[in-house]
Design a protein around this motif. Structure first.
Motif, PDB file in Angstrom:
ATOM      1  N   THR A  99      98.821 102.267  69.070  1.00 56.19           N
ATOM      2  CA  THR A  99      98.856 103.971  68.575  1.00 56.19           C
ATOM      3  C   THR A  99      99.729 103.947  67.296  1.00 56.19           C
ATOM      4  O   THR A  99      99.054 104.737  66.180  1.00 56.19           O
ATOM      5  CB  THR A  99      99.395 104.790  69.576  1.00 56.19           C
ATOM      6  OG1 THR A  99      98.733 104.472  70.991  1.00 56.19           O
ATOM      7  CG2 THR A  99      99.505 106.166  68.952  1.00 56.19           C
TER       8      THR A  99
ATOM      9  N   ALA B  55      91.765 109.533  66.515  1.00 53.70           N
ATOM     10  CA  ALA B  55      91.979 109.943  67.710  1.00 53.70           C
ATOM     11  C   ALA B  55      93.277 110.392  67.990  1.00 53.70           C
ATOM     12  O   ALA B  55      94.075 110.192  67.083  1.00 53.70           O
ATOM     13  CB  ALA B  55      92.071 108.550  68.449  1.00 53.70           C
ATOM     14  N   GLU B  56      93.414 111.548  68.823  1.00 53.09           N
ATOM     15  CA  GLU B  56      94.715 112.321  69.146  1.00 53.09           C
ATOM     16  C   GLU B  56      95.423 111.251  70.126  1.00 53.09           C
ATOM     17  O   GLU B  56      94.650 110.561  70.871  1.00 53.09           O
ATOM     18  CB  GLU B  56      94.557 113.666  69.770  1.00 53.09           C
ATOM     19  CG  GLU B  56      94.100 114.651  68.834  1.00 53.09           C
ATOM     20  CD  GLU B  56      93.903 115.949  69.395  1.00 53.09           C
ATOM     21  OE1 GLU B  56      94.667 116.274  70.397  1.00 53.09           O
ATOM     22  OE2 GLU B  56      93.140 116.786  68.994  1.00 53.09           O
TER      23      GLU B  56
ATOM     24  N   SER C 139      96.947 108.855  72.607  1.00 54.02           N
ATOM     25  CA  SER C 139      96.410 107.524  73.014  1.00 54.02           C
ATOM     26  C   SER C 139      95.185 107.720  73.700  1.00 54.02           C
ATOM     27  O   SER C 139      95.052 107.285  74.720  1.00 54.02           O
ATOM     28  CB  SER C 139      97.484 106.971  73.866  1.00 54.02           C
ATOM     29  OG  SER C 139      98.755 106.748  73.273  1.00 54.02           O
ATOM     30  N   TYR C 140      94.243 108.568  73.059  1.00 55.50           N
ATOM     31  CA  TYR C 140      92.896 108.927  73.731  1.00 55.50           C
ATOM     32  C   TYR C 140      91.935 107.490  73.501  1.00 55.50           C
ATOM     33  O   TYR C 140      91.442 107.346  72.389  1.00 55.50           O
ATOM     34  CB  TYR C 140      92.278 110.141  72.940  1.00 55.50           C
ATOM     35  CG  TYR C 140      92.898 111.384  73.426  1.00 55.50           C
ATOM     36  CD1 TYR C 140      93.945 111.387  74.352  1.00 55.50           C
ATOM     37  CD2 TYR C 140      92.489 112.627  72.981  1.00 55.50           C
ATOM     38  CE1 TYR C 140      94.414 112.403  74.777  1.00 55.50           C
ATOM     39  CE2 TYR C 140      93.023 113.803  73.590  1.00 55.50           C
ATOM     40  CZ  TYR C 140      93.950 113.829  74.484  1.00 55.50           C
ATOM     41  OH  TYR C 140      94.561 114.979  74.719  1.00 55.50           O
ATOM     42  N   ASN C 141      92.365 106.411  74.436  1.00 54.40           N
ATOM     43  CA  ASN C 141      91.530 105.170  73.799  1.00 54.40           C
ATOM     44  C   ASN C 141      90.796 104.596  74.928  1.00 54.40           C
ATOM     45  O   ASN C 141      90.384 103.373  74.902  1.00 54.40           O
ATOM     46  CB  ASN C 141      92.641 104.199  73.283  1.00 54.40           C
ATOM     47  CG  ASN C 141      93.759 103.974  74.560  1.00 54.40           C
ATOM     48  OD1 ASN C 141      93.656 104.191  75.778  1.00 54.40           O
ATOM     49  ND2 ASN C 141      94.930 103.693  74.289  1.00 54.40           N
TER      50      ASN C 141
ATOM     51  N   TRP D  32      87.198 107.952  78.688  1.00 55.35           N
ATOM     52  CA  TRP D  32      86.780 109.413  78.121  1.00 55.35           C
ATOM     53  C   TRP D  32      87.473 109.523  76.743  1.00 55.35           C
ATOM     54  O   TRP D  32      87.004 110.538  75.954  1.00 55.35           O
ATOM     55  CB  TRP D  32      87.156 110.636  79.122  1.00 55.35           C
ATOM     56  CG  TRP D  32      88.786 110.412  79.379  1.00 55.35           C
ATOM     57  CD1 TRP D  32      89.119 110.011  80.656  1.00 55.35           C
ATOM     58  CD2 TRP D  32      89.850 110.793  78.737  1.00 55.35           C
ATOM     59  NE1 TRP D  32      90.655 109.852  80.654  1.00 55.35           N
ATOM     60  CE2 TRP D  32      91.082 110.686  79.475  1.00 55.35           C
ATOM     61  CE3 TRP D  32      89.910 111.387  77.426  1.00 55.35           C
ATOM     62  CZ2 TRP D  32      92.543 111.072  79.087  1.00 55.35           C
ATOM     63  CZ3 TRP D  32      91.125 112.164  77.203  1.00 55.35           C
ATOM     64  CH2 TRP D  32      92.316 111.753  77.896  1.00 55.35           C
ATOM     65  N   GLY D  33      88.398 108.947  76.507  1.00 55.56           N
ATOM     66  CA  GLY D  33      89.279 109.226  75.111  1.00 55.56           C
ATOM     67  C   GLY D  33      88.397 108.815  74.113  1.00 55.56           C
ATOM     68  O   GLY D  33      88.334 109.506  72.951  1.00 55.56           O
TER      69      GLY D  33
ATOM     70  N   THR E 101      86.864 111.596  71.272  1.00 54.69           N
ATOM     71  CA  THR E 101      87.442 111.263  69.564  1.00 54.69           C
ATOM     72  C   THR E 101      85.940 111.292  68.803  1.00 54.69           C
ATOM     73  O   THR E 101      86.020 111.869  67.662  1.00 54.69           O
ATOM     74  CB  THR E 101      87.879 109.967  69.630  1.00 54.69           C
ATOM     75  OG1 THR E 101      89.208 110.149  70.360  1.00 54.69           O
ATOM     76  CG2 THR E 101      88.263 109.998  67.963  1.00 54.69           C
TER      77      THR E 101
END
Length: 476
Positions: free
Chosen positions: A113, A132-133, A135-137, A140-141, A145
């Motif tokens: 991040t 990405a906002e 920790s949208y990893n 679904w993240g 993104t």
């Protein structure tokens, strides 16, 4: 600016669009939804369909659903698909297909991040960047993104994480990066793998989705570097390494930590470079060097990138430093807080302890004659069968010698507490909330206080309690 029209979204997902709507954003949370967003009714702890009516009342332009929810009119602006998560993935895939720019994928056991945010600042100085906002990893993240990515994006930075084997490759194939970066490989999530080599192979699967003639930017100082390099070569990638060893393409030559700034000298593709970042720590300098390797891979201006690195500061929970006034009328009566409470494993814990060991407390201000280096350490989670040895092993780190007081939180941290020299032992608490009650006795004027732990240890509650002791200093 329109992000998706009803027709575009229907074509992308194969779903049924009800109404002639358009949206300007994509959201999965009614608490932060903005007017004009497409609300995605994902099911996690709660079924997102239960919140569709609320989202529409708040001004959502439409909702992505698998059925018409109760309390929602049949003619409401909806996009109906068989499966909401698959529908979100399809939107992300379509957004990636219509984008003509470059994509950078970032993974690693530590520093994903922070590095992603460095890339946002550095690449944003030269191109239109989508990032990405938070920790949208995850599963679904990453599609979220991508689904949020504007058409005119020139560079997208996608963070890709994992908890178990087999998670990174599908997300990489969805993102299709031109550059895949691995910050490092450590023992995070070791309980889901047989050994660190298994973690390395999972991290290296970010190259599974790499575009033809893509770049692999990897840490060249690791015992597992050969695994990363082999996977990159197998994917047909061109390899750029960064680190401190002489064999690296981008080599860190020296690091100087001055208060909350790190100044580094490096050799970058046979050229000398000097840069600084707005955080203290050798690991930040190393991640910044990896960022400069990405800049090289993208063919951007390295001098501008070095200058822009100075504008980056770590976000809350990831090493952010702030000064808190205990007396609003006397700025000297303050302490420094290092908030690193979002994540922890042995590698990142050692790096954070090195940071506080280099910090400079101030004397003759508070109840204690000498300013102190104080650490509040929460458990490190998901480390597997050797987790207790890893916790106890922190006591042997050289940085521990520089600390004055160590408070420990969580059953796993009890072994560290017992391994510490008696004079360094502060308080031990099974739960973070038990330490919160003693916040007023944890910090004093002149102290530097580090709070570090896995998110599940909830030591962020201690951070909040310490912040409430004072007021942010004007220069914080």
């Amino acid at each position: 600016m329109t992000l998706w029209t009803a027709d575009e979204a229907a074509r992308a997902t194969g779903g049924e669009a009800r109404g002639n709507w358009s949206v300007t954003g994509v959201s999965i949370d009614t608490r932060t939804i903005a007017p004009g967003d497409l609300f995605v009714a994902l099911s996690a702890a709660r079924d997102g369909h239960d919140f569709v009516a609320q989202a529409l009342e708040k001004g959502a332009g439409a909702a992505l659903v698998s059925r018409v929810p109760e309390g929602v009119a049949p003619d409401a602006p909806l996009l109906i698909v068989p499966d909401v998560l698959r529908g979100l993935e399809a939107l992300g895939r379509a957004a990636r297909a219509r984008m003509n720019g470059k994509v950078v994928g970032v993974t690693g056991s530590v520093g994903k991040t922070s590095t992603k945010e460095m890339l946002r600042v550095v690449l944003g100085g030269q191109r239109r960047v989508h990032c990405a906002e938070a920790s949208y990893n995850n599963h679904w993240g990453v599609p979220l993104t991508l689904a949020r990515m504007p058409r005119e994006t020139e560079i997208a930075v996608i963070e890709i994480g994992m908890n178990h084997p087999g998670e990174i490759a599908p997300l990489s194939r969805l993102a299709r990066p031109h550059v895949g970066m691995i910050t490092t490989v450590g023992t995070a999530h070791l309980e889901a793998f047989d050994n660190i080599e298994g973690i390395a192979r999972e991290k290296a699967s970010i190259f599974a989705g790499l575009m033809p003639d893509g770049w692999a930017v990897i840490n060249g100082d690791l015992d597992t570097t050969p695994i990363l390099r082999s996977a990159a070569k197998e994917a047909g990638a061109r390899v750029l390494t960064f680190g401190e060893a002489r064999s690296n393409h981008h080599r860190l030559m020296s690091v100087q930590i001055v208060d909350d700034t790190t100044v580094a000298e490096a050799r970058i593709w046979r050229a000398s470079a000097l840069f600084k970042v707005g955080a203290a720590g050798r690991h930040y300098a190393l991640n910044a060097l990896g960022v400069l390797a990405v800049v090289q891979a993208l063919g951007l201006d390295r001098a501008m990138a070095c200058a822009d690195l100075a504008r980056w500061v770590p976000p809350a929970g990831r090493g952010m430093r702030e000064r808190l006034l205990l007396d609003p009328l006397d700025e000297a009566m303050s302490f420094e807080l290092i908030d690193d409470a979002f994540n922890a494993n042995p590698v990142s814990m050692a790096a954070s302890l090195e940071v506080i060991a280099a910090a400079r407390p101030r004397d003759n201000l508070g109840r204690h004659k000498h300013g102190r280096r104080v650490a509040v350490l929460g458990e490190m989670l998901e480390l597997g069968p050797e987790e207790l040895q890893m916790h106890a092993g922190l006591a042997d780190l050289p940085a521990i010698d520089k600390l004055d007081v160590v408070h420990c939180v969580g059953e796993r941290m009890k072994v560290l507490y017992e391994a510490l020299p008696a004079e360094k032992r502060g308080r031990f608490a099974l739960k973070a909330k038990d330490l919160v009650k003693a916040a007023g006795r944890l910090a004093d004027a002149g102290d530097v206080v580090l709070v570090k732990g896995s998110k599940g240890s909830k030591v962020s509650e201690v951070v909040d309690a310490l912040r409430k002791l004072g007021h942010p200093a004007p220069d914080s």
